[in-house]
Design a protein around this motif. Sequence first.
Motif, PDB file in Angstrom:
ATOM      1  N   PRO A   1       0.776  -1.206  -0.011  1.00  0.00           N
ATOM      2  CA  PRO A   1       0.028   0.049   0.023  1.00  0.00           C
ATOM      3  C   PRO A   1       0.901   1.300  -0.084  1.00  0.00           C
ATOM      4  O   PRO A   1       2.099   1.048   0.405  1.00  0.00           O
ATOM      5  CB  PRO A   1      -0.945  -0.077   1.518  1.00  0.00           C
ATOM      6  N   PRO A   2       0.319   2.381  -0.556  1.00  0.00           N
ATOM      7  CA  PRO A   2       1.266   3.753  -0.558  1.00  0.00           C
ATOM      8  C   PRO A   2       1.743   3.978   0.872  1.00  0.00           C
ATOM      9  O   PRO A   2       2.831   4.563   1.070  1.00  0.00           O
ATOM     10  CB  PRO A   2       0.262   4.530  -1.087  1.00  0.00           C
ATOM     11  N   SER A   3       0.773   3.726   1.617  1.00  0.00           N
ATOM     12  CA  SER A   3       1.198   4.332   3.069  1.00  0.00           C
ATOM     13  C   SER A   3       2.653   3.494   3.604  1.00  0.00           C
ATOM     14  O   SER A   3       3.332   3.942   4.272  1.00  0.00           O
ATOM     15  CB  SER A   3       0.080   3.853   4.123  1.00  0.00           C
TER      16      SER A   3
ATOM     17  N   MET B   1       2.001  -1.649   9.598  1.00  0.00           N
ATOM     18  CA  MET B   1       0.872  -2.037   8.583  1.00  0.00           C
ATOM     19  C   MET B   1      -0.662  -2.456   9.237  1.00  0.00           C
ATOM     20  O   MET B   1      -1.469  -2.376   8.627  1.00  0.00           O
ATOM     21  CB  MET B   1       1.278  -3.353   7.558  1.00  0.00           C
ATOM     22  N   SER B   2      -0.298  -2.840  10.507  1.00  0.00           N
ATOM     23  CA  SER B   2      -1.551  -3.399  11.254  1.00  0.00           C
ATOM     24  C   SER B   2      -2.482  -2.116  11.502  1.00  0.00           C
ATOM     25  O   SER B   2      -3.661  -2.439  11.293  1.00  0.00           O
ATOM     26  CB  SER B   2      -1.109  -3.906  12.463  1.00  0.00           C
ATOM     27  N   SER B   3      -2.059  -1.061  11.140  1.00  0.00           N
ATOM     28  CA  SER B   3      -2.985  -0.099  11.340  1.00  0.00           C
ATOM     29  C   SER B   3      -3.883   0.289  10.083  1.00  0.00           C
ATOM     30  O   SER B   3      -4.949   1.018  10.145  1.00  0.00           O
ATOM     31  CB  SER B   3      -2.281   1.393  11.716  1.00  0.00           C
TER      32      SER B   3
ATOM     33  N   ARG C   1      -1.370 -12.472   3.373  1.00  0.00           N
ATOM     34  CA  ARG C   1      -1.146 -11.082   3.170  1.00  0.00           C
ATOM     35  C   ARG C   1       0.378 -10.738   3.710  1.00  0.00           C
ATOM     36  O   ARG C   1       1.156 -10.249   3.038  1.00  0.00           O
ATOM     37  CB  ARG C   1      -2.110  -9.842   3.498  1.00  0.00           C
ATOM     38  N   LEU C   2       0.705 -11.040   4.822  1.00  0.00           N
ATOM     39  CA  LEU C   2       2.091 -10.961   5.434  1.00  0.00           C
ATOM     40  C   LEU C   2       2.927 -11.876   4.642  1.00  0.00           C
ATOM     41  O   LEU C   2       4.042 -11.125   4.229  1.00  0.00           O
ATOM     42  CB  LEU C   2       2.035 -11.522   6.686  1.00  0.00           C
TER      43      LEU C   2
ATOM     44  N   ASP D   1      -3.110  -9.540  18.464  1.00  0.00           N
ATOM     45  CA  ASP D   1      -3.508  -9.690  16.816  1.00  0.00           C
ATOM     46  C   ASP D   1      -2.156 -10.153  16.580  1.00  0.00           C
ATOM     47  O   ASP D   1      -1.189 -10.425  16.800  1.00  0.00           O
ATOM     48  CB  ASP D   1      -4.020  -8.510  16.428  1.00  0.00           C
ATOM     49  N   LEU D   2      -2.600 -10.925  15.127  1.00  0.00           N
ATOM     50  CA  LEU D   2      -1.538 -11.448  14.316  1.00  0.00           C
ATOM     51  C   LEU D   2      -0.389 -10.740  14.021  1.00  0.00           C
ATOM     52  O   LEU D   2       0.950 -11.120  14.319  1.00  0.00           O
ATOM     53  CB  LEU D   2      -1.947 -12.064  12.836  1.00  0.00           C
ATOM     54  N   TYR D   3      -0.406  -9.477  13.745  1.00  0.00           N
ATOM     55  CA  TYR D   3       0.545  -8.403  13.692  1.00  0.00           C
ATOM     56  C   TYR D   3       1.691  -8.322  14.815  1.00  0.00           C
ATOM     57  O   TYR D   3       2.801  -8.344  14.499  1.00  0.00           O
ATOM     58  CB  TYR D   3       0.264  -6.992  13.236  1.00  0.00           C
ATOM     59  N   SER D   4       0.931  -8.446  15.852  1.00  0.00           N
ATOM     60  CA  SER D   4       1.731  -8.091  17.362  1.00  0.00           C
ATOM     61  C   SER D   4       2.694  -9.291  17.427  1.00  0.00           C
ATOM     62  O   SER D   4       3.686  -9.379  17.740  1.00  0.00           O
ATOM     63  CB  SER D   4       0.837  -7.725  18.363  1.00  0.00           C
TER      64      SER D   4
END
Length: 387
Positions: free
Chosen positions: A86-88, A113-115, A134-135, A213-216
């Motif tokens: 993503p651009p962010s 990215m989690s945000s 996705r990860l 969460d998974l990102y953490s």
Amino acid sequence: MVSPLKADLAGPRIDKGLDDVYVKETSICFIDGQRGRLLYRGYDIRDLAAHSTFEETVFLLLEGHLPNREELEKAKADLATARTLPPSVLRLLRSMPEHAPPMDVLRTAVSYMSSFDPERDDMTRAANMRKARRLVAQFGTIVATHERIRKGQRIVRPDPKLGHAEDFLRMLTGRRPDADHARIMDVAMILYADHAMNASTFAATVAASTLADLYSTITAALSTLKGPLHGGAIEASLNTIERIGHPKAAEEFVLNTLRNKEKVYGFGHRVYKTYDPRALILKDFARRLAEMSGDDTYYRIATEIEDTVVRQLASKQIFPNVDFYAGLVFHGLGIPTDLFTTVFAIARIAGWTAQVIEYWEDNRLLRPLDWYVGPKDLVYVPLDERS
Ligand SMILES: CC(C)(COP(=O)(O)OP(=O)(O)OC[C@H]1O[C@@H](n2cnc3c(N)ncnc32)[C@H](O)[C@@H]1OP(=O)(O)O)[C@@H](O)C(=O)NCCC(=O)NCCS
């Protein structure tokens, strides 16, 4: 084992290193450390290295079975589409300090990215599987894109027509690799895709056990992978080879290292007490890459190191682990040394996510004990009265 709560004055047996502690049942990965065997979902790593691809192995680890043709095509297409950042995230990568270590950049990017993931807090299995895919898709793009930004080079966007490993090398170097190099990268990623309850997977599992969460959980895993006793050993191994510089100097270097009671990076393993089967495959790749490049100096230094370490330390069951020859392989593929641990991560993300999702099927908070040996009943002294 004596319950720590009922322990006598001598205290409980402390499992420093947690060598003999099992934290879950699993059907993902099996290691026989005595015989040097490694299985993913029941399949021998040597068969997967010979016949599978990274995409198929990711499917196997996450879904639990080999895909049929239709499932594989869909899995490949889904991964390829999700490779674009993503651009962010691109903006974040452009804003990272010039000298930030690549592992820190990857960890920061995952955290950031989690945000932007609307499914971050959806803890259903289906949502976690989508986040996992996705990860897996995006790790390689993050690493390659940041590398090009920090070198001031044009960013190379993903090409969904290419395989995951091949596209990673292309995005990193700006050139499409030849078939041999692409296949070596693909197999190296298969070999690194999972390894049971290693330190980073355990860190991810601890975070998972709190229902973070998974990102953490992945941020915890990345923090743990960085150290030289774990994923950082690949970089340390190549640095050793470079420092030695000549095959004739290798034996003396190793003997000195051992005399000084220091570790030779890339050797020894908590579970393998014989040759790590992944190291044998990577050693062969390192030899082939040396032949292809026409310069086998580093390879000869590596084999001298191996011969000396094994001769000196076989009684302690110390043999090359996966990271020793991986450094030479990644170097031969044109990957900069300080990216090696991130390359480990772009493969291991498959195993981390599979393991965490499996843990959540029968979750229990991980909460060990420590044995207090400090003073008790001290009297609080007000600040003015302390000498
Ligand atoms: C992987 C590692 C942390 C496993 O450690 P462990 O199971 O805790 O084993 P220990 O560090 O207690 O080592 C046991 C003995 O072997 C020796 N040993 C282990 N690995 C060694 C190495 N790479 N070089 C030299 N000696 C080593 C230790 O000095 C110790 O000797 P001692 O009993 O005389 O004190 C350890 O082998 C190591 O530090 N290796 C180098 C880093 C590395 O390659 N990490 C990647 C792992 S995949």
